[in-house]
Write a protein that holds these residues in place. Structure first.
Motif, PDB file in Angstrom:
ATOM      1  N   ALA A 122      56.945  39.242  63.335  1.00 46.74           N
ATOM      2  CA  ALA A 122      57.727  39.928  63.692  1.00 46.74           C
ATOM      3  C   ALA A 122      59.355  39.558  64.515  1.00 46.74           C
ATOM      4  N   ASN A 123      58.400  38.627  65.494  1.00 50.74           N
ATOM      5  CA  ASN A 123      59.821  37.866  66.742  1.00 50.74           C
ATOM      6  C   ASN A 123      58.931  36.943  66.920  1.00 50.74           C
ATOM      7  N   GLY A 124      59.289  35.943  67.527  1.00 48.27           N
ATOM      8  CA  GLY A 124      59.459  35.152  68.362  1.00 48.27           C
ATOM      9  C   GLY A 124      58.006  35.760  69.482  1.00 48.27           C
ATOM     10  N   THR A 125      58.689  36.463  70.006  1.00 53.97           N
ATOM     11  CA  THR A 125      58.087  36.907  71.601  1.00 53.97           C
ATOM     12  C   THR A 125      56.619  37.822  71.020  1.00 53.97           C
ATOM     13  N   LEU A 126      56.675  38.083  70.183  1.00 57.95           N
ATOM     14  CA  LEU A 126      55.480  39.028  69.472  1.00 57.95           C
ATOM     15  C   LEU A 126      54.164  37.684  69.147  1.00 57.95           C
ATOM     16  N   TYR A 138      62.244  25.751  82.679  1.00 50.30           N
ATOM     17  CA  TYR A 138      63.938  25.172  82.221  1.00 50.30           C
ATOM     18  C   TYR A 138      63.374  25.072  80.297  1.00 50.30           C
ATOM     19  N   SER A 139      63.045  26.581  79.800  1.00 53.51           N
ATOM     20  CA  SER A 139      63.142  27.503  78.777  1.00 53.51           C
ATOM     21  C   SER A 139      64.569  28.828  78.475  1.00 53.51           C
ATOM     22  N   PHE A 140      64.039  29.769  78.106  1.00 55.20           N
ATOM     23  CA  PHE A 140      65.035  30.987  77.460  1.00 55.20           C
ATOM     24  C   PHE A 140      63.666  31.876  78.233  1.00 55.20           C
ATOM     25  N   ALA A 188      61.725  33.685  77.692  1.00 55.24           N
ATOM     26  CA  ALA A 188      60.896  34.680  76.632  1.00 55.24           C
ATOM     27  C   ALA A 188      58.932  34.057  76.826  1.00 55.24           C
ATOM     28  N   THR A 189      59.067  32.524  77.242  1.00 52.99           N
ATOM     29  CA  THR A 189      58.408  32.141  77.059  1.00 52.99           C
ATOM     30  C   THR A 189      57.384  32.401  78.537  1.00 52.99           C
ATOM     31  N   ALA A 190      58.522  33.134  79.462  1.00 50.48           N
ATOM     32  CA  ALA A 190      57.234  32.955  80.768  1.00 50.48           C
ATOM     33  C   ALA A 190      56.831  34.592  80.708  1.00 50.48           C
ATOM     34  N   TYR A 220      52.686  25.647  72.020  1.00 53.25           N
ATOM     35  CA  TYR A 220      53.976  25.309  72.481  1.00 53.25           C
ATOM     36  C   TYR A 220      54.693  26.155  71.480  1.00 53.25           C
ATOM     37  N   ASP A 221      55.586  26.673  73.165  1.00 53.31           N
ATOM     38  CA  ASP A 221      56.727  27.571  71.990  1.00 53.31           C
ATOM     39  C   ASP A 221      58.248  26.406  71.129  1.00 53.31           C
ATOM     40  N   ALA A 222      57.701  26.532  70.084  1.00 52.10           N
ATOM     41  CA  ALA A 222      58.014  25.767  69.535  1.00 52.10           C
ATOM     42  C   ALA A 222      59.523  26.573  68.722  1.00 52.10           C
ATOM     43  N   ALA A 223      60.130  27.961  69.345  1.00 53.39           N
ATOM     44  CA  ALA A 223      61.455  28.971  68.801  1.00 53.39           C
ATOM     45  C   ALA A 223      62.805  27.387  68.415  1.00 53.39           C
ATOM     46  N   HIS A 224      61.974  26.727  69.500  1.00 53.77           N
ATOM     47  CA  HIS A 224      64.102  25.602  68.767  1.00 53.77           C
ATOM     48  C   HIS A 224      63.080  24.193  67.723  1.00 53.77           C
ATOM     49  N   ALA A 225      62.566  24.572  67.019  1.00 53.91           N
ATOM     50  CA  ALA A 225      61.378  22.917  66.619  1.00 53.91           C
ATOM     51  C   ALA A 225      61.464  22.820  65.184  1.00 53.91           C
ATOM     52  N   LEU A 273      56.837  29.358  66.239  1.00 58.31           N
ATOM     53  CA  LEU A 273      58.128  29.967  65.798  1.00 58.31           C
ATOM     54  C   LEU A 273      59.046  30.477  66.342  1.00 58.31           C
ATOM     55  N   SER A 274      60.154  31.056  65.782  1.00 51.21           N
ATOM     56  CA  SER A 274      61.027  32.235  66.402  1.00 51.21           C
ATOM     57  C   SER A 274      62.271  31.531  65.252  1.00 51.21           C
ATOM     58  N   PHE A 275      62.127  33.142  64.508  1.00 44.29           N
ATOM     59  CA  PHE A 275      63.589  32.950  63.511  1.00 44.29           C
ATOM     60  C   PHE A 275      64.744  33.916  63.731  1.00 44.29           C
ATOM     61  N   HIS A 276      65.093  34.389  64.625  1.00 47.90           N
ATOM     62  CA  HIS A 276      66.084  35.425  65.670  1.00 47.90           C
ATOM     63  C   HIS A 276      67.303  34.616  65.037  1.00 47.90           C
ATOM     64  N   ALA A 277      68.296  35.582  65.023  1.00 48.89           N
ATOM     65  CA  ALA A 277      69.672  35.468  64.407  1.00 48.89           C
ATOM     66  C   ALA A 277      70.469  34.031  65.150  1.00 48.89           C
ATOM     67  N   THR A 278      69.755  33.447  66.285  1.00 43.53           N
ATOM     68  CA  THR A 278      70.555  32.445  66.444  1.00 43.53           C
ATOM     69  C   THR A 278      69.934  31.206  65.954  1.00 43.53           C
ATOM     70  N   LYS A 279      68.426  30.878  66.018  1.00 45.54           N
ATOM     71  CA  LYS A 279      67.950  29.928  65.248  1.00 45.54           C
ATOM     72  C   LYS A 279      68.468  29.391  64.281  1.00 45.54           C
ATOM     73  N   VAL A 280      68.112  27.733  63.895  1.00 42.20           N
ATOM     74  CA  VAL A 280      68.545  27.449  62.752  1.00 42.20           C
ATOM     75  C   VAL A 280      68.050  28.022  61.296  1.00 42.20           C
ATOM     76  N   GLU A 285      65.572  38.897  62.565  1.00 48.48           N
ATOM     77  CA  GLU A 285      64.181  38.648  63.624  1.00 48.48           C
ATOM     78  C   GLU A 285      63.237  38.328  62.242  1.00 48.48           C
ATOM     79  N   GLY A 286      62.275  37.611  63.468  1.00 45.53           N
ATOM     80  CA  GLY A 286      60.994  37.023  62.522  1.00 45.53           C
ATOM     81  C   GLY A 286      60.446  36.092  63.482  1.00 45.53           C
ATOM     82  N   GLY A 287      59.588  35.693  63.224  1.00 41.88           N
ATOM     83  CA  GLY A 287      58.839  34.874  64.010  1.00 41.88           C
ATOM     84  C   GLY A 287      57.405  34.510  63.237  1.00 41.88           C
TER      85      GLY A 287
HETATM   86  C1  PLP Z   1      64.237  32.447  71.404  1.00 42.72           C
HETATM   87  C2  PLP Z   1      63.336  31.819  71.725  1.00 42.72           C
HETATM   88  C3  PLP Z   1      61.955  32.401  72.395  1.00 42.72           C
HETATM   89  C4  PLP Z   1      61.793  33.599  71.735  1.00 42.72           C
HETATM   90  O1  PLP Z   1      62.601  34.660  70.317  1.00 42.72           O
HETATM   91  P1  PLP Z   1      62.309  36.131  68.966  1.00 42.72           P
HETATM   92  O2  PLP Z   1      62.286  35.821  68.422  1.00 42.72           O
HETATM   93  O3  PLP Z   1      63.809  35.733  70.131  1.00 42.72           O
HETATM   94  O4  PLP Z   1      61.587  36.940  69.784  1.00 42.72           O
HETATM   95  C5  PLP Z   1      60.613  32.164  72.701  1.00 42.72           C
HETATM   96  N1  PLP Z   1      61.196  30.851  73.531  1.00 42.72           N
HETATM   97  C6  PLP Z   1      62.228  30.058  73.520  1.00 42.72           C
HETATM   98  C7  PLP Z   1      62.132  28.955  73.957  1.00 42.72           C
HETATM   99  C8  PLP Z   1      63.544  30.967  72.152  1.00 42.72           C
HETATM  100  O5  PLP Z   1      64.357  30.199  72.503  1.00 42.72           O
END
Ligand code: PLP
Length: 374
Positions: free
Chosen positions: A61-65, A85-87, A89-91, A157-162, A181-188, A193-195
């Motif tokens: 449903a999203n990257g954090t979950l 040095y991350s968003f 949600a990592t911590a 690996y938190d590959a939300a950006h990758a 992975l994250s497919f949030h609105a701000t991602k590539v 929302e998604g992940g």
């Molecule tokens: C966006 C992001 C997340 C969280 O992903 P969501 O889909 O917004 O829950 C986690 N880690 C990093 C590094 C992010 O940039």
């Protein structure tokens, strides 16, 4: 020039033509399959795996979950070594699992977790290393794996950006035990929302699929305390359509990034990150690092000056995670242990970057920085 009142944000999501999405919605209305591993979910999972070059991908449903569930899937406990040095949600994903984060500094070239700082931070309670491919820059994955193998640790690996990033011709998602992975609105690549979690074997994918659906293995069997983290059919349908376009989005981002690079490499006191040839990038962000002593104007002053021009750059990642109340009390969070992260966090500014960003805006941003150059 952009019109006087047009606000330029750091990102603007790319969406496919609406008329191409409507037939997908019609199918959903016909089938009444809204979620729970429906037809679009199954198709998107298969096509996305193929696109990314991975074998065992589970949609979320999203990257954090996805991150919270990844830690559950590997039964991670105790302490996990990670980056400040991350968003945030990592911590937070560690916190929600009752895991103690141990922060170590980043290396100065790509700002990913510094392998040299990992080993001294290992204690008898350490169970895993959680790295972040920050801005899409791969972590030092070979060195990290060597440490993990020596000490019997998991690697996540938190590959939300990758999304789509490759290293030596292979997806970065093939490294470590699990990647998210994250497919949030701000991602590539976005599905609103998604992940996803990417595993390296079928057994672990199966466990992840149970966990994201309350732990149900079948109608009457619950294998563990699962959660509801399922991607729905709307998200999956959009993802399928986005896959058609994402390569084009990345190519457009690349052209903009190359122009930014050309401009900013020539400005004294401003650093841009190197892009070595063994990595295929997704051009997710364009961070610059302003050394006030050389450039003459501070990062925060430039942030405000851009705002006056209706340009809303973002200070990713400022403040550091270790400055936020849930984390600042840890010994490992003290600024004197994290000099590189502290410094880049004070210098960084992420400039607007998205597929249809107008070239005039890129030139305008460059001109604003040139005007303030020494
Ligand atoms: C966006 C992001 C997340 C969280 O992903 P969501 O889909 O917004 O829950 C986690 N880690 C990093 C590094 C992010 O940039």
């Amino acid at each position: 020039m952009p019109s006087k009142d047009e606000k330029i944000f750091v990102t603007r999501p790319n969406l496919p033509p609406l008329e191409e999405f409507l037939p997908y919605l019609e199918k959903v209305w016909e089938s009444r399959f809204l979620t729970n591993n429906g037809p679009f979910h199954r198709q998107f999972e298969a096509e996305l795996s193929r696109f990314l070059g991975v074998d065992y991908l589970s949609l979320f449903a999203n990257g954090t979950l996805a991150l919270v569930t990844a830690l559950q899937a590997l039964r991670i406990t105790g302490e996990v070594i990670t980056t400040p040095y991350s968003f945030v949600a990592t911590a937070h994903a560690l916190y929600w699992n009752g895991i103690r984060p141990v922060f170590v500094d980043v290396e100065p070239d790509y700002l990913t977790i510094d392998p040299a700082k990992i080993e001294p931070a290992i204690t008898p309670h350490t169970t895993a290393i959680l790295g972040v491919h920050v801005y899409g820059n791969p972590c030092k994955m070979e060195q990290i794996q060597e440490i993990a193998d020596t000490f019997g640790l998991h690697v996540i690996y938190d590959a939300a950006h990758a999304f789509g990033v490759t290293y030596k011709g292979q997806s970065v998602l093939r490294y470590g035990d699990l990647s998210i992975l994250s497919f949030h609105a701000t991602k590539v690549f976005t599905t609103f929302e998604g992940g996803a979690i990417i595993a390296q074997n079928e057994k672990l994918k199966e466990r992840i699929d149970y966990l994201k659906n309350f732990g149900f293995a079948n109608e009457v069997t619950v294998i563990g305390p699962g959660i509801n983290a399922k991607m729905n059919e709307f998200q999956a349908a959009l993802g399928l359509l986005q896959l058609k376009y994402v390569q084009q989005y990345i190519e457009q981002r690349k052209q903009i990034s190359l122009r930014y690079q050309e401009i900013f490499e020539k400005i004294p006191g401003i650093r841009v990150l190197p892009h070595p040839g063994e990595i295929e990038y997704n051009f997710a962000y364009f961070p610059i690092f302003i050394d006030e002593k050389v450039y003459g104007t501070s990062r925060d002053a430039m942030y405000e000056i851009l705002k006056q021009h209706n340009i809303y750059a973002r200070r990713y990642f400022y403040p550091l995670i270790t400055h936020f109340p849930p984390y600042r009390g840890y010994e490992s969070a003290r600024p004197e242990h994290l000099p590189v992260a502290e410094k880049v966090s004070r210098e960084v500014l992420c400039l607007p970057l998205y597929a249809d960003l107008k070239p005039e805006v890129v030139e305008q941003i460059g001109d604003i920085f040139k005007q303030h150059a020494p």
